[in-house]
Motif scaffolding. Structure first.
Motif, PDB file in Angstrom:
ATOM      1  N   VAL A  85       0.825  -1.207   0.000  1.00 21.73           N
ATOM      2  CA  VAL A  85       0.000   0.000   0.000  1.00 21.73           C
ATOM      3  C   VAL A  85       0.862   1.260   0.000  1.00 21.73           C
ATOM      4  CG1 VAL A  85      -0.249   0.106   2.536  1.00 21.73           C
ATOM      5  CG2 VAL A  85      -2.014   1.091   1.051  1.00 21.73           C
ATOM      6  N   ASP A  86       2.007   1.234   0.664  1.00 17.62           N
ATOM      7  CA  ASP A  86       2.894   2.404   0.672  1.00 17.62           C
ATOM      8  C   ASP A  86       3.506   2.635  -0.704  1.00 17.62           C
ATOM      9  OD1 ASP A  86       2.400   2.722   3.399  1.00 17.62           O
ATOM     10  OD2 ASP A  86       4.107   1.463   3.966  1.00 17.62           O
ATOM     11  N   THR A  87       3.925   1.543  -1.350  1.00 19.24           N
ATOM     12  CA  THR A  87       4.509   1.645  -2.682  1.00 19.24           C
ATOM     13  C   THR A  87       3.488   2.165  -3.681  1.00 19.24           C
ATOM     14  OG1 THR A  87       6.077  -0.139  -2.263  1.00 19.24           O
ATOM     15  CG2 THR A  87       5.560   0.322  -4.560  1.00 19.24           C
ATOM     16  N   VAL A  88       2.300   1.606  -3.641  1.00 22.68           N
ATOM     17  CA  VAL A  88       1.254   2.019  -4.574  1.00 22.68           C
ATOM     18  C   VAL A  88       0.868   3.478  -4.355  1.00 22.68           C
ATOM     19  CG1 VAL A  88      -1.141   1.639  -5.262  1.00 22.68           C
ATOM     20  CG2 VAL A  88       0.373  -0.306  -4.903  1.00 22.68           C
ATOM     21  N   ALA A  89       0.755   3.892  -3.097  1.00 22.65           N
ATOM     22  CA  ALA A  89       0.401   5.287  -2.792  1.00 22.65           C
ATOM     23  C   ALA A  89       1.442   6.246  -3.360  1.00 22.65           C
ATOM     24  CB  ALA A  89       0.262   5.473  -1.285  1.00 22.65           C
ATOM     25  N   GLU A  90       2.709   5.879  -3.259  1.00 23.28           N
ATOM     26  CA  GLU A  90       3.771   6.711  -3.833  1.00 23.28           C
ATOM     27  C   GLU A  90       3.611   6.827  -5.341  1.00 23.28           C
ATOM     28  OE1 GLU A  90       7.451   5.722  -0.705  1.00 23.28           O
ATOM     29  OE2 GLU A  90       7.573   5.126  -2.816  1.00 23.28           O
ATOM     30  N   LEU A  91       3.375   5.702  -5.993  1.00 25.10           N
ATOM     31  CA  LEU A  91       3.256   5.698  -7.458  1.00 25.10           C
ATOM     32  C   LEU A  91       2.041   6.496  -7.923  1.00 25.10           C
ATOM     33  CD1 LEU A  91       4.263   1.989  -8.037  1.00 25.10           C
ATOM     34  CD2 LEU A  91       5.432   3.970  -9.027  1.00 25.10           C
ATOM     35  N   VAL A  92       0.924   6.370  -7.222  1.00 23.89           N
ATOM     36  CA  VAL A  92      -0.276   7.122  -7.575  1.00 23.89           C
ATOM     37  C   VAL A  92      -0.025   8.616  -7.439  1.00 23.89           C
ATOM     38  CG1 VAL A  92      -2.645   7.632  -6.862  1.00 23.89           C
ATOM     39  CG2 VAL A  92      -1.889   5.261  -7.047  1.00 23.89           C
ATOM     40  N   GLN A  93       0.728   9.005  -6.407  1.00 24.10           N
ATOM     41  CA  GLN A  93       1.057  10.411  -6.219  1.00 24.10           C
ATOM     42  C   GLN A  93       1.990  10.918  -7.324  1.00 24.10           C
ATOM     43  OE1 GLN A  93       3.096  11.354  -2.521  1.00 24.10           O
ATOM     44  NE2 GLN A  93       2.254  13.417  -2.509  1.00 24.10           N
ATOM     45  N   GLU A  94       2.929  10.060  -7.730  1.00 24.25           N
ATOM     46  CA  GLU A  94       3.877  10.444  -8.773  1.00 24.25           C
ATOM     47  C   GLU A  94       3.238  10.496 -10.162  1.00 24.25           C
ATOM     48  OE1 GLU A  94       7.026   7.606  -8.526  1.00 24.25           O
ATOM     49  OE2 GLU A  94       7.516   8.122  -6.446  1.00 24.25           O
ATOM     50  N   MET A  95       2.270   9.604 -10.398  1.00 21.32           N
ATOM     51  CA  MET A  95       1.629   9.515 -11.720  1.00 21.32           C
ATOM     52  C   MET A  95       0.114   9.508 -11.554  1.00 21.32           C
ATOM     53  SD  MET A  95       4.196   6.736 -13.537  1.00 21.32           S
ATOM     54  CE  MET A  95       4.414   5.726 -12.056  1.00 21.32           C
ATOM     55  N   PRO A  96      -0.468  10.639 -11.152  1.00 18.03           N
ATOM     56  CA  PRO A  96      -1.892  10.687 -10.817  1.00 18.03           C
ATOM     57  C   PRO A  96      -2.834  10.403 -11.989  1.00 18.03           C
ATOM     58  CG  PRO A  96      -0.968  12.892 -10.894  1.00 18.03           C
ATOM     59  CD  PRO A  96       0.184  11.952 -10.976  1.00 18.03           C
ATOM     60  N   ASP A  97      -2.347  10.536 -13.204  1.00 19.90           N
ATOM     61  CA  ASP A  97      -3.201  10.326 -14.373  1.00 19.90           C
ATOM     62  C   ASP A  97      -3.133   8.891 -14.895  1.00 19.90           C
ATOM     63  OD1 ASP A  97      -4.013  13.003 -14.357  1.00 19.90           O
ATOM     64  OD2 ASP A  97      -2.282  13.616 -15.546  1.00 19.90           O
ATOM     65  N   SER A  98      -2.366   8.032 -14.236  1.00 22.41           N
ATOM     66  CA  SER A  98      -2.216   6.650 -14.675  1.00 22.41           C
ATOM     67  C   SER A  98      -3.199   5.737 -13.954  1.00 22.41           C
ATOM     68  CB  SER A  98      -0.785   6.157 -14.431  1.00 22.41           C
ATOM     69  OG  SER A  98       0.138   6.861 -15.236  1.00 22.41           O
ATOM     70  N   GLN A  99      -3.514   4.629 -14.589  1.00 17.67           N
ATOM     71  CA  GLN A  99      -4.355   3.591 -13.990  1.00 17.67           C
ATOM     72  C   GLN A  99      -3.467   2.403 -13.658  1.00 17.67           C
ATOM     73  OE1 GLN A  99      -7.541   2.225 -16.484  1.00 17.67           O
ATOM     74  NE2 GLN A  99      -8.495   0.997 -14.873  1.00 17.67           N
ATOM     75  N   PHE A 100      -3.538   1.933 -12.413  1.00 24.43           N
ATOM     76  CA  PHE A 100      -2.620   0.897 -11.945  1.00 24.43           C
ATOM     77  C   PHE A 100      -3.333  -0.440 -11.720  1.00 24.43           C
ATOM     78  CE2 PHE A 100      -0.535   4.846 -10.760  1.00 24.43           C
ATOM     79  CZ  PHE A 100       0.785   4.601 -11.141  1.00 24.43           C
ATOM     80  N   PHE A 101      -2.634  -1.497 -12.127  1.00 23.34           N
ATOM     81  CA  PHE A 101      -3.093  -2.854 -11.908  1.00 23.34           C
ATOM     82  C   PHE A 101      -1.998  -3.603 -11.149  1.00 23.34           C
ATOM     83  CE2 PHE A 101      -5.063  -1.237 -15.701  1.00 23.34           C
ATOM     84  CZ  PHE A 101      -6.382  -1.650 -15.609  1.00 23.34           C
TER      85      PHE A 101
END
Length: 210
Positions: A85-101
């Motif tokens: 969850v910490d890793t994903v939260a960082e990535l979402v913050q860095e790339m807010p316009d991306s969709q993650f799977f």
């Protein structure tokens, strides 16, 4: 961008991992598969056998010729126990316009309620579960109580169908220790790193971190 996150110890990375990543890329129409080697998993506290440095080098060699693959070493740089969850939260913050799977196996899905902040995680990313040939239908009911039923149905629509892959990192480590061939089980470049650095030749005596 549509980005798939593929985490694991990759100790060592092998053709089964690569096959899963490519199947996920095609099935989910991903723009990128982001490989994230773990430092210390909360559910596997014993850790990896090879050092972080060696695991990273093997991954670099395995991924070098695929423009859709990206090596992300943030969990190793973070050190200690890493929570998804910490890793994903960082990535979402860095790339807010991306969709993650999140590319995971059915065994990981079964333990999902034990993960750190599973409800928050499901709000940030969509699990994409690998279903290997011969496996029973994936039981998504484990997510009940964490998200609404329509969200569970959405997650269930992102299954990655795979044939049976009778290959594991532990098997490769055992074969190396016994002096047996690992050719065609891992990329040739990874095999060279294992041989040149003398990896997996002796039983592990401690968790390597450097």
């Amino acid at each position: 961008m549509r980005i798939g996150l593929f985490g694991g110890s990759f100790d060592p990375v092998h053709v089964g991992h690569l096959w899963i990543a490519e199947a996920a890329r095609e099935t989910l129409a991903l723009d990128q598969v982001r490989w994230i080697p773990t430092a210390t998993s909360p559910l596997k506290p014993a850790g990896a056998v090879a050092s972080n440095k060696d695991r990273l080098e093997m991954l670099k060699q395995a991924l070098v010729d695929n423009p859709y693959y990206e090596l992300d070493d943030r969990e190793i740089r973070r050190g200690a126990v890493s929570y998804t969850v910490d890793t994903v939260a960082e990535l979402v913050q860095e790339m807010p316009d991306s969709q993650f799977f999140m590319i995971i196996g059915s065994d990981s899905l079964a333990s999902f309620p034990l993960w750190r902040q599973p409800q928050r995680l499901l709000g940030l990313i969509t699990p994409a579960v690998v279903q290997r040939g011969g496996e029973e239908a994936i039981d998504f009911s484990v997510l009940e109580g964490l998200v609404e039923r329509d969200r569970i149905a959405e997650i269930a629509s992102h299954v990655i169908a795979m044939p049976v892959i009778e290959l594991s990192s532990s098997e490769l480590r055992e074969r190396v220790q016994q002096g047996r061939s690992i050719r065609y089980r891992t990329p040739r470049a990874v095999e060279r790193v294992i041989r040149q650095r003398g990896l997996y030749r002796s039983p592990p005596i401690a968790n390597a971190t450097d």
